[in-house]
Design a protein around this motif. Sequence first.
Motif, short mmCIF file in Angstrom:
data_model
loop_
_atom_site.label_atom_id
_atom_site.label_comp_id
_atom_site.label_asym_id
_atom_site.label_seq_id
_atom_site.Cartn_x
_atom_site.Cartn_y
_atom_site.Cartn_z
N ALA A 103 -5.78 -26.12 1.51
CA ALA A 103 -6.34 -24.92 0.87
C ALA A 103 -6.23 -23.75 1.84
O ALA A 103 -6.00 -23.93 3.04
CB ALA A 103 -7.80 -25.15 0.48
N ILE A 104 -6.40 -22.55 1.29
CA ILE A 104 -6.45 -21.32 2.08
C ILE A 104 -7.71 -20.56 1.69
O ILE A 104 -7.96 -20.32 0.51
CB ILE A 104 -5.22 -20.43 1.84
CG1 ILE A 104 -3.94 -21.14 2.25
CG2 ILE A 104 -5.36 -19.12 2.62
CD1 ILE A 104 -2.68 -20.33 1.97
N ILE A 105 -8.49 -20.19 2.69
CA ILE A 105 -9.69 -19.37 2.45
C ILE A 105 -9.33 -17.92 2.77
O ILE A 105 -8.86 -17.61 3.86
CB ILE A 105 -10.86 -19.85 3.33
CG1 ILE A 105 -11.24 -21.30 3.00
CG2 ILE A 105 -12.08 -18.93 3.14
CD1 ILE A 105 -12.29 -21.88 3.91
N THR A 106 -9.56 -17.04 1.81
CA THR A 106 -9.24 -15.63 2.00
C THR A 106 -10.21 -14.79 1.17
O THR A 106 -11.25 -15.27 0.75
CB THR A 106 -7.76 -15.36 1.62
OG1 THR A 106 -7.43 -14.02 1.95
CG2 THR A 106 -7.50 -15.63 0.16
N ASN A 107 -9.88 -13.52 0.95
CA ASN A 107 -10.69 -12.66 0.09
C ASN A 107 -9.77 -11.68 -0.63
O ASN A 107 -8.54 -11.72 -0.49
CB ASN A 107 -11.79 -11.94 0.88
CG ASN A 107 -11.21 -11.04 1.99
OD1 ASN A 107 -10.02 -10.73 2.00
ND2 ASN A 107 -12.06 -10.64 2.93
N ASN A 108 -10.36 -10.80 -1.43
CA ASN A 108 -9.55 -9.86 -2.22
C ASN A 108 -8.68 -8.97 -1.34
O ASN A 108 -7.55 -8.64 -1.71
CB ASN A 108 -10.47 -8.98 -3.08
CG ASN A 108 -11.09 -9.73 -4.24
OD1 ASN A 108 -10.58 -10.77 -4.65
ND2 ASN A 108 -12.20 -9.24 -4.75
N GLN A 109 -9.22 -8.56 -0.19
CA GLN A 109 -8.49 -7.65 0.67
C GLN A 109 -7.17 -8.23 1.16
O GLN A 109 -6.15 -7.53 1.24
CB GLN A 109 -9.36 -7.27 1.88
CG GLN A 109 -8.67 -6.31 2.85
CD GLN A 109 -9.53 -5.99 4.07
OE1 GLN A 109 -10.68 -6.45 4.16
NE2 GLN A 109 -8.99 -5.23 4.99
N PHE A 110 -7.15 -9.53 1.43
CA PHE A 110 -5.98 -10.13 2.05
C PHE A 110 -5.18 -11.05 1.13
O PHE A 110 -4.02 -11.34 1.42
CB PHE A 110 -6.39 -10.89 3.31
CG PHE A 110 -7.01 -10.01 4.35
CD1 PHE A 110 -6.23 -9.08 5.03
CD2 PHE A 110 -8.37 -10.06 4.64
CE1 PHE A 110 -6.78 -8.25 5.99
CE2 PHE A 110 -8.94 -9.22 5.59
CZ PHE A 110 -8.13 -8.32 6.26
N GLU A 111 -5.77 -11.52 0.04
CA GLU A 111 -5.06 -12.44 -0.84
C GLU A 111 -3.74 -11.85 -1.34
O GLU A 111 -2.72 -12.53 -1.42
CB GLU A 111 -5.93 -12.83 -2.04
CG GLU A 111 -5.23 -13.80 -2.99
CD GLU A 111 -6.08 -14.18 -4.19
OE1 GLU A 111 -5.56 -14.89 -5.06
OE2 GLU A 111 -7.27 -13.76 -4.25
N LYS A 112 -3.77 -10.56 -1.65
CA LYS A 112 -2.57 -9.93 -2.22
C LYS A 112 -1.38 -9.95 -1.25
O LYS A 112 -0.23 -9.90 -1.68
CB LYS A 112 -2.87 -8.48 -2.61
CG LYS A 112 -3.32 -7.56 -1.47
CD LYS A 112 -3.66 -6.17 -1.99
CE LYS A 112 -4.06 -5.22 -0.85
NZ LYS A 112 -5.36 -5.61 -0.30
N ASN A 113 -1.65 -10.05 0.04
CA ASN A 113 -0.56 -10.04 1.03
C ASN A 113 0.27 -11.32 1.02
O ASN A 113 1.45 -11.29 1.39
CB ASN A 113 -1.13 -9.84 2.44
CG ASN A 113 -1.82 -8.51 2.61
OD1 ASN A 113 -1.68 -7.61 1.79
ND2 ASN A 113 -2.58 -8.39 3.68
#
Length: 486
Positions: A103-113
Amino acid sequence: MKINLIEYFENTIKKYADKVAVWDKERYATFAELENYSKSLAWKIFQDNEIFKKPIAVYLNKSIESVYADMAIIYSGNFYMNLDVKTPAERIKNILELIQPAAIITNNQFEKNIKNVIPAGIDMINLDSVIWDDIKCDDKTLLQRLETLIDTDPLCIINTSGSTGTPKGVVLNHRSFFDFTEWAQEEFGFTDHEVIGSLSPLVFDIYSYELCLLMSRGSTMVLIPDNLSAFPVTILKLLEEKKVSFIFWVPTIMVNIANMDLLSQIQLPDLKLCWFAGEVFPTKQFNYWHCKLPHVLFANLYGPIEITLDCTYFKVERELKDEEPIPIGFPCRNTDILILDENNQQVVKKHTEGELCVRGTSLAMGYYNNPEKTAAAFVQDPLNSAYPEKVYKTGDLVRIGDRGELLYISRKDFQIKHMGYRIELGEIEAAAAAAENVAASVALYDKEADDLVVVYQGKLKEDAMREALSQRLPVYMMPRVIVKVK
């Protein structure tokens, strides 16, 4: 007997629930809040994904969220792999394809990258989508799962440069962190009141040690934002404001501070201990720090990522001449250092150079999903034919000085240290060769100017080559000088 690092943290929470655990600019989290977020996220990982003893990636900036994400992964019985949000998506893709995290833990700010480069089968956990109030964590079940781990299970993966263009994932376990942490606390007298000036990126092993101090001694981590690297005065003022007592830094920024004479303006009276590692600290600039902060104990630590944190240390307790190199010192407790010549015979004479090799609990488990690279670097001890015993060949050349101290000389291969990062020049060459219309390329390191240089043949213009490299290499690996030849 402890078998995983969460046992440290569980004891710390009982003593320091209301103490500030992490400062993140103007925000902070207490130990109780950190526990709550970590356990809630760990429970979500357990309930939604049923992941156990697997790598889980974290793609976040350095923040309260990244701290509790790493701790949640440990609580869930898995091991974390922090990714650099500044790294080009192509390089992230290479890492993910090699490691295949669950899995990958991220947030809205970085998911798009990175959403377009994530291989199939890797779950995404977006912290901004988590409904925290709906999570009802069963602490007992969570801790019972941890009881099934053993201390040689992995704690984290730290990626380091690889000559093929894909970073190598170094696997470090709980036991090796216990070993280093217990030694360091005894040798340097860490207390339950340390305040850490945390400057290193999440992808450094230094950060993982700072996390260990937070868990084991209730230390407060003051997160220093990445963008402050260009503003050393602001960093020093932050250390002064937060009463930082311990820093573990790569020398680059310390050299800048010395060259700008900033410690004449800011005295740092609360600082007690300063470790530096990751590259050679010029003695002239070190002496500036030593002179300006006489109340501080300075120590030079040495060790590649394949050796958990560091394997040698030197407490600077005597005057050093500006032209005298700072020794890397002596082996840490429970670590054995071998100096081998080209025939794999032990070097015993002073001032005779050899390759530094290491054996002991501190050794990494190897490179994740990379048995060939593991077998090449972690080899049978050539001095021991009686039973299986691994040593790690660092590739660093050292010698023993007049005082019996180890002195670093240079590398024996094409690997360099730049801005605290270990870089394989072959990885830069591979990135250049992959650019369109390039016939041949070579990467060089100008040590005197501290510049990375790429020389290439082909039809591609130099500006286009720079753009092509920026799509494949992180900022710290970008060559400052690009030369096209016919």
